[in-house]
Design an enzyme around this catalytic site. Structure first.
Site, PDB file in Angstrom:
ATOM      1  CG  HIS A  83     -10.865  -8.498   5.925  1.00  0.00           C
ATOM      2  ND1 HIS A  83     -10.299  -9.187   6.741  1.00  0.00           N
ATOM      3  CD2 HIS A  83      -9.992  -8.392   4.584  1.00  0.00           C
ATOM      4  CE1 HIS A  83      -9.112  -9.940   6.008  1.00  0.00           C
ATOM      5  NE2 HIS A  83      -9.198  -9.588   4.778  1.00  0.00           N
ATOM      6  CD  GLU A 102      -1.851  -2.384   1.274  1.00  0.00           C
ATOM      7  OE1 GLU A 102      -0.672  -2.535   1.715  1.00  0.00           O
ATOM      8  OE2 GLU A 102      -2.853  -3.208   1.011  1.00  0.00           O
TER       9      GLU A 102
END
Lengths: 462, 333
Positions: free
Chosen positions: B138, B69
C-alpha cells in the site's frame, strides 16, 4: 579487395613517410578522396585514393617511412548488404589496426619489443631500455611507448560552470585551488582567482608604473573550438626542419636533370601592350574579386601553346618521347623556409581565365601550407617558372625530369619597342624555353615561343 | 500561512481531504460528472474524501464499484467516450496496476488510434506514497511509471490550494488526467488562499525562493523539502524549493530557470532511484543547463526495497528532511 599503396609522388621519389591517416577502418572511400598525408623528401602531400570501397585495414602506422609501392591499407568492396547474401564473414582473423608487419621479437637491452615499436620509440626519442613493458612477457607495446611519449594530461577537476566561467574570465584552471569535493574547482574558486588577478594587475599598474604586469598563464583554448590537428601544427616545423632534405632532393633531381638532359635555350621578348590593355579594361569594368593579374594571361597562353606544340608537352621515358594526353601546367612555387614545389594546374588550357586565377591562388596557397594532392604533384606535363614578381627579367630554367621543357617568364617591364617604324614604349615580357634536345629541336621550341607570342596578342581569345 | 490570515477575516481552517471533497462537490454540479470507485459511496471513500457525497448527490452520481480495477477504470473510459466526465478513484497506486492495461492501452492511446476522433476526458484519482505503516503493498510511489506514458497528464497536488483546484482543471482537460494524492497529506491542515480561484496544469511552482540550490520535488516530499530548507537557512544556505505539480508534461522551463540561477540541484522523489522521475529530471538538467551546474545533481530517493512496515525501517527507507539536508550540503560544499 585492393591495396592502397605508397604512391610515387614524383620521378625521384622512392620512399615516403605516412604523416597521418585521414580515414579509419570501416570508412567508405571513393576514388579521389584524400585518405592520407604523406611526407616526401620535398613536401607534405595529401594522397588520394584510386579505388572506391571500404577501408578494411590500415597497415602502416603514422610516422612510418615506407618504400613506394608498399601496401598501406586494404580497401574492400563497398559494403552493401543484400537480402540473399549475408556479409562475408572473415574466415581468418582480420588484420587489426596497425599489426606489426614483422612479429619477430628482439631484445634491446632488457626491453623486449617489435621493430615497429622500436621504430616508434626512436621517432619519439624514447629509450626502450629504461621502460617496463605491459605486454606479454614484459614486451613493450605500442601503447607503452605512446604513454611514455605523452604522459596522461592532468585534467583539473572542475564543475561545468567553473569551466565556463574560467573561459570567459580568462582564468587558467591549472592555477586555481579547488574547494569542492576532492578539490574540484567550483565557480566561486574561479571568481576568487579572477578577482585576485585583477587586484594584482591593478596593484602592479599602480606601484610599478608603466612596467607591464607579469604575463598571465595562457588561457585554456575554448573546448568549442575545432581541435587543432597535430599535423597542421607540426607542418611549419616539417618545412623548416625539412629544408635540408628538401635541398638535398632538389640537388639530386637538378643534378640529374643537368647531367642527363641536353638542354637548349631560346628566348624572345613579347609585346604585352594588347594583353595589358585588354586586362586593365576588363579589370576596370569587372568586380574586384574577378580581377586578373598578368600571370594568369601568361599561364593560360603557355598552356594553349603547349597544346599547339605537343612535342614539348609530355615525358622522356625509356629513351623516347611520350606525349601527354592533356596539359597539366606545372607551376614552380617557392616555399616558405626554402625549397620548391611544382604542382600541376590540371587542364590549364581549357580553363577560363577567372577559373585559372582561382585555381592558381588555391594551388599556391596549398603548396605553401604543404597540403598538395598527390595527383597535383605527380604529373605536370610542362612546367612554367615565373620569377617576374622578384623583378628578374629573364630566367633560363632547368628541366624537371621526366618533362622535356621548361618555360621561364620574367617580369613585365616597359621597354622601348619599334612599332611600324615608330619607337614607342610598351609593356613586355621575356619568355624563355629550356628544352630537351633529345625530344625536340630548336625549331620546335621556336614554334612554341611564337605560339606564345601570337596568343598574347589576342588576349580576348584566351 | 494560516497564522498570517487568522488575524484578518479568519477563513475556516481546512484539510487536504476536505479540499479534495470540496473540489468534488463543486465538480458534481456539472451533470456529466460522477464519482466511482471502491467504497466511495456508503463508506465515504477509504480515505474519507467522498464522505457525505452519496447523501448529497445520490447513488447515480456517487457509485460504489466491485473490487475490479480493470473493470471500473474501463467503465470510466467508456463513460468518458460516451460524453460523461467520470472521476474514477483507485484506492492506491499499487492496485492501479490492475487497471494499467485500461489506462495505457485505452485511455492514453485512443485519441491517437482514432486519428483524433475520440478523446477520453476521464480523471483518475489515486493515493500514492508511504509513511503511514501500511506495508509494502500500500506504500509504493509509482506515479513516475505513469509519467512515462504519452497521452495522459499526471498531476501531484502537494498543497491545499492545488488539492482544491486541480480537479476542475483536470475535468476541463479533454484527455485522461491522473491525480496522485499522497496518503500522508490527507490530514494536512491549513487555510485555503481565497485569492486563488483556479490553477493551471502546466507549470511548476516555486514554493520557497532561494539562491544557493534548487530542491526539486513534488507531492508528499514537498513538506520535507520545506523542512530541510528551514534547517539549511539556519546554516546560511538559501535553498529554493520547487514543486513540480505536473509530473507529465514536466515544466522544464521553471526547473531550468531555477537551476540556472542557483547552479546546483537536488531532486527529492519518494520513488525508487533507478529509472525514476528523479532520474528524468536529473537527465534533463544535464541536457539543458549542463554549463550552469557547479556541482553534480544530487538525488534523494527511497531505498530500493519494498517499503517496510516497521516504523523505524519505513522512515529510514524514505527521503527525510535530514537526508535532504545532507544532499544539499554535498551539492553546495
Amino acid at each position: 579487395m585492393t591495396e592502397f599503396t605508397m604512391p610515387s609522388l614524383g620521378a625521384d621519389m622512392d620512399e615516403g613517410t605516412l604523416v597521418e591517416w585521414l580515414v579509419n577502418p570501416g570508412d567508405a572511400v571513393s576514388k579521389g578522396d584524400v585518405v592520407a598525408v604523406v611526407e616526401t623528401a620535398k613536401s607534405t602531400i595529401e594522397v588520394e585514393c584510386f579505388d572506391s570501397g571500404t577501408v578494411s585495414a590500415l597497415l602502416v602506422a603514422p610516422g612510418t617511412k615506407v618504400p613506394v609501392g608498399t601496401p598501406m591499407a586494404v580497401i574492400g568492396p563497398a559494403t552493401e548488404p543484400t537480402a540473399h547474401t549475408p556479409a562475408p564473414q572473415p574466415t581468418e582473423p582480420s588484420p587489426g589496426f596497425y599489426p606489426a608487419p614483422v612479429r619477430a621479437v628482439t631484445r634491446a637491452g632488457d626491453a623486449v619489443s617489435t621493430p615497429l615499436v622500436r621504430h616508434l620509440a626512436q621517432k619519439k626519442d624514447i629509450d626502450l631500455s629504461t621502460m617496463h613493458g605491459s605486454g606479454k612477457g614484459g614486451q613493450i607495446t605500442r601503447a607503452d611507448v605512446e604513454k611514455a611519449a605523452s604522459p596522461p594530461r592532468h585534467r583539473v577537476p572542475a564543475s561545468p560552470l567553473a569551466r565556463r566561467l574560467a573561459r570567459s574570465l580568462d582564468v587558467d584552471l591549472e592555477g586555481v585551488r579547488g574547494t569542492g569535493q576532492n578539490g574540484t574547482v567550483r565557480a566561486d574558486d574561479v571568481r576568487a582567482a579572477a578577482g585576485k588577478r585583477a587586484h594584482r594587475t591593478q596593484r602592479a599598474h599602480r606601484t610599478q608604473g608603466p612596467r607591464p604586469p607579469a604575463p598571465e598563464p595562457p588561457a585554456m583554448p575554448p573546448s568549442g573550438a575545432p581541435p587543432v590537428r597535430p599535423s597542421v601544427k607540426s607542418r611549419p616545423d616539417t618545412l623548416t626542419t625539412g629544408a635540408p632534405t628538401t635541398r638535398s632532393a632538389i640537388s639530386a633531381l637538378m643534378t640529374r636533370a643537368n647531367r642527363d638532359i641536353p638542354h637548349y635555350y631560346l628566348s624572345t621578348t613579347i609585346d604585352l601592350a594588347a594583353a595589358t590593355a585588354w586586362m586593365l579594361n576588363r579589370n576596370a569594368n569587372g568586380p574586384v574579386g574577378e580581377r586578373l593579374v598578368p600571370a594568369a594571361l601568361l599561364l593560360k597562353s603557355a598552356a594553349l601553346a603547349a597544346r599547339q606544340v605537343p612535342q614539348l608537352n609530355g615525358y622522356w621515358k625509356d629513351g623516347a618521347f611520350v606525349p601527354a594526353d592533356g596539359v597539366r601546367l606545372g607551376i614552380a612555387v617557392s616555399l616558405r623556409g626554402g625549397g620548391l614545389a611544382a604542382p600541376a594546374l590540371a587542364n590549364a588550357d581549357t580553363m577560363s581565365l577567372p577559373e585559372l586565377m582561382k585555381a592558381l591562388r588555391d594551388l599556391v596557397s596549398r603548396a605553401r601550407r604543404g597540403r598538395l594532392r598527390a595527383s597535383e604533384i605527380a604529373d605536370p606535363t610542362l612546367t612554367v617558372t615565373n620569377l617576374g614578381d622578384q623583378g628578374v627579367e629573364t630566367v633560363f630554367g632547368v628541366i624537371y625530369p621526366p618533362q622535356v621543357a621548361l618555360v621561364g617568364l620574367g617580369c613585365v617591364v616597359e621597354r622601348p619597342v619599334a612599332v611600324e617604324g615608330m619607337l614607342t614604349v610598351h609593356p613586355t615580357v621575356t619568355a624563355t624555353l629550356s628544352a630537351d634536345h633529345r625530344a625536340s629541336d630548336g625549331a620546335t621550341g621556336a614554334r612554341f615561343l611564337a605560339a606564345l607570342d601570337r596568343l598574347l596578342q589576342g588576349p580576348e581569345e584566351l | 500561512m494560516n497564522t498570517r490570515r487568522a488575524s484578518t477575516k479568519a477563513p475556516p481552517p481546512t484539510t487536504y481531504r476536505e479540499a479534495l471533497r470540496e473540489a468534488l462537490r463543486e465538480a458534481l454540479h456539472d451533470e456529466r460528472v460522477f464519482l466511482m470507485g471502491e467504497d466511495v459511496g456508503r463508506y465515504g471513500g477509504c480515505f474519507g474524501v467522498s464522505l457525505g457525497l452519496l447523501e448529497e448527490f445520490g447513488p447515480d452520481r456517487i457509485r460504489d464499484t466491485p473490487l475490479s480495477e480493470s473493470a471500473f477504470v474501463g467503465a470510466g473510459i467508456g463513460a468518458a467516450l460516451g460524453g460523461m466526465r467520470p472521476v474514477v478513484e483507485i484506492m492506491t497506486v499499487n492496485f492501479s496496476l490492475l487497471a494499467l492495461d485500461q489506462i495505457l492501452n485505452n485511455a492514453a492511446t485512443l485519441l491517437h488510434m482514432s486519428g483524433g476522433q475520440l478523446s477520453v476526458p476521464v480523471v483518475i484519482r489515486m493515493t500514492t506514497g508511504a509513511g503511514r505503516q501500511l506495508g509494502a503493498q500500500h506504500s509504493h510511489s509509482l506515479e513516475g511509471w505513469y509519467a512515462h506514458i504519452p497521452g495522459i497528464r499526471v498531476l501531484a497536488p502537494a498543497t491545499l490550494d492545488d488539492a482544491r483546484h486541480m480537479l476542475a482543471a483536470a475535468l476541463a482537460d479533454p484527455d485522461p488526467v491522473l491525480i496522485f494524492e499522497h496518503g500522508s497529506l490527507y490530514n494536512a491542515a491549513g487555510v485555503l488562499d481565497p485569492t486563488i480561484e483556479a490553477v493551471d496544469l502546466d507549470s511548476a511552482a516555486v514554493r520557497r525562493p532561494g539562491k544557493d540550490v534548487s530542491v526539486i520535488t513534488y507531492g508528499g516530499s514537498l513538506s520535507k523539502a520545506m523542512a530541510a530548507a528551514d534547517i539549511l537557512s539556519g546554516d546560511g544556505i538559501s535553498a529554493e524549493v520547487l514543486d513540480l505539480r505536473a509530473l507529465r508534461p514536466l515544466d522544464d522551463a521553471t526547473v531550468m530557470e531555477s537551476v540556472g540561477r542557483t547552479h546546483r540541484a537536488v531532486v527529492v522523489d519518494e520513488a525508487w532511484r533507478s529509472g525514476s522521475l528523479a532520474a528524468e529530471i536529473s537527465a534533463r538538467i544535464t541536457e539543458q543547463v549542463f554549463y550552469e551546474l557547479d556541482a553534480p545533481v544530487q538525488r534523494v530517493c527511497s531505498a530500493e526495497v519494498p517499503i517496510p512496515y516497521a516504523r523505524q525501517l519505513e522512515e529510514a527507507a524514505l527521503p527525510q528532511p535530514a537526508s535532504i539536508v545532507d544532499a544539499v550540503r554535498l551539492a553546495v560544499s
